[in-house]
Design an enzyme around this catalytic site. Structure first.
Site, PDB file in Angstrom:
ATOM      1  N   ARG A 140       0.720  -1.234  -0.007  1.00 38.27           N
ATOM      2  CA  ARG A 140       0.035   0.120  -0.018  1.00 38.27           C
ATOM      3  C   ARG A 140       0.544   1.213   0.025  1.00 38.27           C
ATOM      4  NH1 ARG A 140      -2.901  -2.758   3.987  1.00 38.27           N
ATOM      5  NH2 ARG A 140      -4.365  -4.128   3.090  1.00 38.27           N
ATOM      6  N   LYS A 162       2.493  10.413 -11.529  1.00 41.83           N
ATOM      7  CA  LYS A 162       1.950   9.636 -12.543  1.00 41.83           C
ATOM      8  C   LYS A 162       2.832   8.251 -12.496  1.00 41.83           C
ATOM      9  CE  LYS A 162      -0.958  12.143 -15.581  1.00 41.83           C
ATOM     10  NZ  LYS A 162      -1.606  12.466 -17.088  1.00 41.83           N
ATOM     11  N   GLU A 204       9.614  19.425 -24.818  1.00 43.61           N
ATOM     12  CA  GLU A 204       8.853  19.577 -23.952  1.00 43.61           C
ATOM     13  C   GLU A 204       9.165  20.791 -23.060  1.00 43.61           C
ATOM     14  OE1 GLU A 204       6.072  17.827 -22.983  1.00 43.61           O
ATOM     15  OE2 GLU A 204       6.250  16.017 -24.083  1.00 43.61           O
ATOM     16  N   LYS A 246       5.718  23.065 -14.493  1.00 42.35           N
ATOM     17  CA  LYS A 246       4.783  21.911 -14.547  1.00 42.35           C
ATOM     18  C   LYS A 246       4.123  21.796 -12.813  1.00 42.35           C
ATOM     19  CE  LYS A 246       3.835  17.160 -15.435  1.00 42.35           C
ATOM     20  NZ  LYS A 246       4.072  16.011 -15.992  1.00 42.35           N
ATOM     21  N   GLU A 256      -5.594  15.070 -11.750  1.00 37.41           N
ATOM     22  CA  GLU A 256      -6.253  15.243 -13.079  1.00 37.41           C
ATOM     23  C   GLU A 256      -7.935  15.050 -12.908  1.00 37.41           C
ATOM     24  OE1 GLU A 256      -4.725  12.476 -16.143  1.00 37.41           O
ATOM     25  OE2 GLU A 256      -3.544  14.247 -16.846  1.00 37.41           O
ATOM     26  N   ARG A 261      -5.251  20.159 -15.887  1.00 39.59           N
ATOM     27  CA  ARG A 261      -3.827  19.570 -16.479  1.00 39.59           C
ATOM     28  C   ARG A 261      -3.806  19.286 -17.868  1.00 39.59           C
ATOM     29  NH1 ARG A 261      -0.980  15.239 -11.722  1.00 39.59           N
ATOM     30  NH2 ARG A 261       0.468  14.627 -13.396  1.00 39.59           N
ATOM     31  N   ASN A 265      -1.092  19.223 -22.774  1.00 42.82           N
ATOM     32  CA  ASN A 265      -1.216  18.451 -23.914  1.00 42.82           C
ATOM     33  C   ASN A 265      -1.193  19.188 -24.957  1.00 42.82           C
ATOM     34  OD1 ASN A 265      -1.391  15.535 -23.110  1.00 42.82           O
ATOM     35  ND2 ASN A 265      -3.382  16.245 -22.012  1.00 42.82           N
ATOM     36  N   HIS A 268      -0.035  17.715 -28.464  1.00 42.90           N
ATOM     37  CA  HIS A 268       0.069  16.354 -28.148  1.00 42.90           C
ATOM     38  C   HIS A 268      -1.229  15.584 -28.931  1.00 42.90           C
ATOM     39  CE1 HIS A 268       3.204  16.908 -25.131  1.00 42.90           C
ATOM     40  NE2 HIS A 268       3.235  15.760 -24.797  1.00 42.90           N
ATOM     41  N   HIS A 272       0.339  12.468 -30.527  1.00 50.10           N
ATOM     42  CA  HIS A 272       0.045  11.062 -30.420  1.00 50.10           C
ATOM     43  C   HIS A 272      -0.355  10.181 -31.825  1.00 50.10           C
ATOM     44  CE1 HIS A 272      -0.711  11.959 -25.903  1.00 50.10           C
ATOM     45  NE2 HIS A 272       0.558  11.591 -26.163  1.00 50.10           N
ATOM     46  N   HIS A 285       9.188  10.732 -28.897  1.00 48.69           N
ATOM     47  CA  HIS A 285       7.867  11.131 -28.302  1.00 48.69           C
ATOM     48  C   HIS A 285       8.159  12.842 -28.358  1.00 48.69           C
ATOM     49  CE1 HIS A 285       4.495  12.401 -26.033  1.00 48.69           C
ATOM     50  NE2 HIS A 285       5.247  13.313 -25.074  1.00 48.69           N
TER      51      HIS A 285
END
Lengths: 381, 381
Positions: A140, A162, A204, A246, A256, A261, A265, A268, A272, A285
């Site tokens: 946990r 994340k 980025e 950020k 999020e 947030r 993107n 993006h 993507h 990327h």
């Protein structure tokens, strides 16, 4: 070197998340640091719940940098009196798998890890995501220190908590938010980073300028060549300012939930689609984000949100950072199809994050499919 | 029935965890409720981030109660306009496995679940732990509503956010904290609970009296027979007060960092040893806790922390609730050995949570091995 030189090569960013707050320490590669990391870990353990019973550490490291960096950080945790084991993880996205996760659990069990065992993640985004999720889900939640060694991981995935692995049917489908107790960024680890990967990280960095900070965009314009040459003083500012920007977003929308947030993107939606259609490895990327930012700036100009001159300016900087500003090897219909499956979409309309001016963006579904086709057509090679 | 009767059969407990706060709604079985659950879910979705895009639900249900309860709750989420699927999970601890978890992920993927898909967990502790962890780890966290249907799950595992599965080498080794957006307790679901399981839940109820609330202990003494007869008014108080008392602890130590949550382990050092040594199924968890509480009360008396009369009083209530107050089929040395491996231990000493007086306990390693042997010897049959 003098103390003042050393201080000049250090930045500390505090990510304010209430009880889950943590600092990001950014160090120039020439700052004396053999024992600094140990001081940092000691301080972080003492400042948090994790310290009261921490006796062991698992250092999870990308196999490619194991010899240089994995062993060094394992030596540091050993010096701190922690019983330390190293888990070497094969380089590449394929390591974000259930099998790799289970193998980390096994290493933790072999170490007889308890709730206070420290996980140190040394490597790029893959290592951070994988080791972070192991830390999130073992007993946990174990204390986690991130040591991102690629520019992309330093300015992006090391901030925000994340973590996750891929599922055969979806990227990052299994995952959790799990904040580290500290992030340690040693710019020296960028010395050996391959040029394409380095530039991919710069994409980025440029993004933060467009979405949040016009002054930062100016700085990057004025220092593009120094950035490419990995000038340490410039890098220190690029990395620490990116982390701060950020962090500003993450602090307002940790999980999020509010949608804020989403501004991260920018570039993006198209990126993507390019990554999907061009096939794995054709674009890194950050390279896809470079082309994506150009496309989405053009889209904003087409909507009348920004002047064409600003879109030109963004494209120029993308090119100066030696990132692609065109789209190669992609079929138009497949690109459109991929965009229609973007998870940001609602009610079947493609959604984009587009600039309103330099330093400010908005989530929108205003562009029609025709707008998108028109812009992409001008970029296809 | 009149409105006032109905109000009398409802309690709401607010668990205050800042942005992760949620209510526990406890309903007497005869309160009109066919649409109440739908109102509750609607309210919870509207009150949280989850509501803005919730279109789908996965109802995870224990196979044994699928026909009665799983179908009913699936009908409710369908009535709310949510595209609903049911995942039936085989009864028993063996379902807290990686395989069962992966099968829930597959159900979510089949449903094309997104970040707003609601997970409804209907069943006992196993279902809550398994479905809760699936919700915690899919897409970095799905909204979760818990519908505990056993007394033990209602008064224990439904409060606190613990989720997880077992690993061949450790119970609950893979898991996370993930707070639900709401807990719905319908006392009618206790009507069909087998007597042993029902009494097993009463052990944890009694525990709250000893560790936190002498008045509640008195209430249970005065209503033991009514409790066993499942008198609804008594049950409503037992369940809601237990939830409130556990919430008081969890609110102060959400992530089990300060050690305060340890007080919930009164009776559990001995209980875990009994469960380990007697073998799976010989004692239900609550039964082992019954005997464990008697043992640990005796241990406290032996240390002079409480009068022997209080230990007698605790034992008497354990017996009146038809829980075991003796230890059967266990070898002394194996019990001691199991206790030495309890994860609460530090520096090799066995740690216990022992009463200082009725309603107050302390974590301690004061008892010697001889003390423990002496007390256990008096209880072995």
């Amino acid at each position: 070197m003098s103390l003042s030189d050393r201080a000049a090569l250090t930045e500390r960013i505090d990510v304010d998340l209430g009880p889950r707050s943590y600092p990001i320490e950014v160090r120039g590669g020439h700052a004396a640091k053999e024992t600094d990391f140990e001081d940092f870990v000691r301080e972080r353990l003492e400042a948090t719940w994790a310290g009261r019973g921490c006796r062991k550490a698992l250092v999870v490291c990308d196999a490619q940098i194991q010899d240089i960096w994995g062993d060094r950080y394992a030596r540091h945790t050993t010096n701190l009196g922690l019983k330390t084991r190293i888990a070497e993880v094969p380089t590449g996205e394929k390591s974000k798998s259930p099998e790799a996760l289970i193998s980390l659990y096994d290493r933790l069990i072999d170490l007889e890890a308890d709730r206070h065992t420290l996980v140190v993640a040394v490597g790029g985004g893959v290592i951070g995501d994988l080791a972070g999720f192991a830390a999130a889900s073992f007993n946990r939640g174990l204390p986690l220190i991130m040591v991102p060694t690629t520019l992309l991981a330093q300015v992006d995935s090391s901030v925000g908590g994340k973590t996750g692995i891929n599922h055969p049917r979806g990227k990052n489908l299994i995952g959790a938010f799990h904040q580290p107790i500290g992030v340690w960024i040693d710019l020296e680890s960028l010395d050996t980073l391959p040029p394409r990967e380095f530039r991919s990280g710069l994409a980025e960095v440029l993004k933060y300028g467009v979405i949040q900070d016009a002054v930062f965009f100016d700085f990057l314009e004025n220092n593009a060549e120094k950035a490419l040459a990995r000038d340490e003083t410039v890098l220190l500012h690029l990395v620490s300012r990116s982390c701060r920007l950020k962090a500003d977003v993450v602090e307002k929308d940790e999980l999020e939930h509010t949608g804020l947030r989403a501004i991260l993107n920018y570039g993006h939606t198209v990126a993507h689609a390019i990554e999907n259609v061009a096939g794995y490895g054709a674009y890194l990327h950050g390279e896809a984000v470079g082309a994506g930012m150009v496309a989405e700036a053009r889209l904003a100009a087409r909507l009348g949100w920004i002047e064409a001159a600003l879109a030109d300016r963004i494209e120029r900087l993308v090119r100066r950072l030696e990132l692609p500003a065109t789209i190669e090897g992609c079929d138009m219909e497949r690109l459109i199809g991929a965009m229609k499956h973007d998870k940001k979409n609602k009610l079947g309309r493609i959604r984009f994050v587009l600039p309103r001016k330099l330093g400010s963006v908005e989530l929108t579904d205003a562009p029609t499919e025709d707008d998108v086709r028109e812009v992409l057509r001008g970029m296809m090679r």
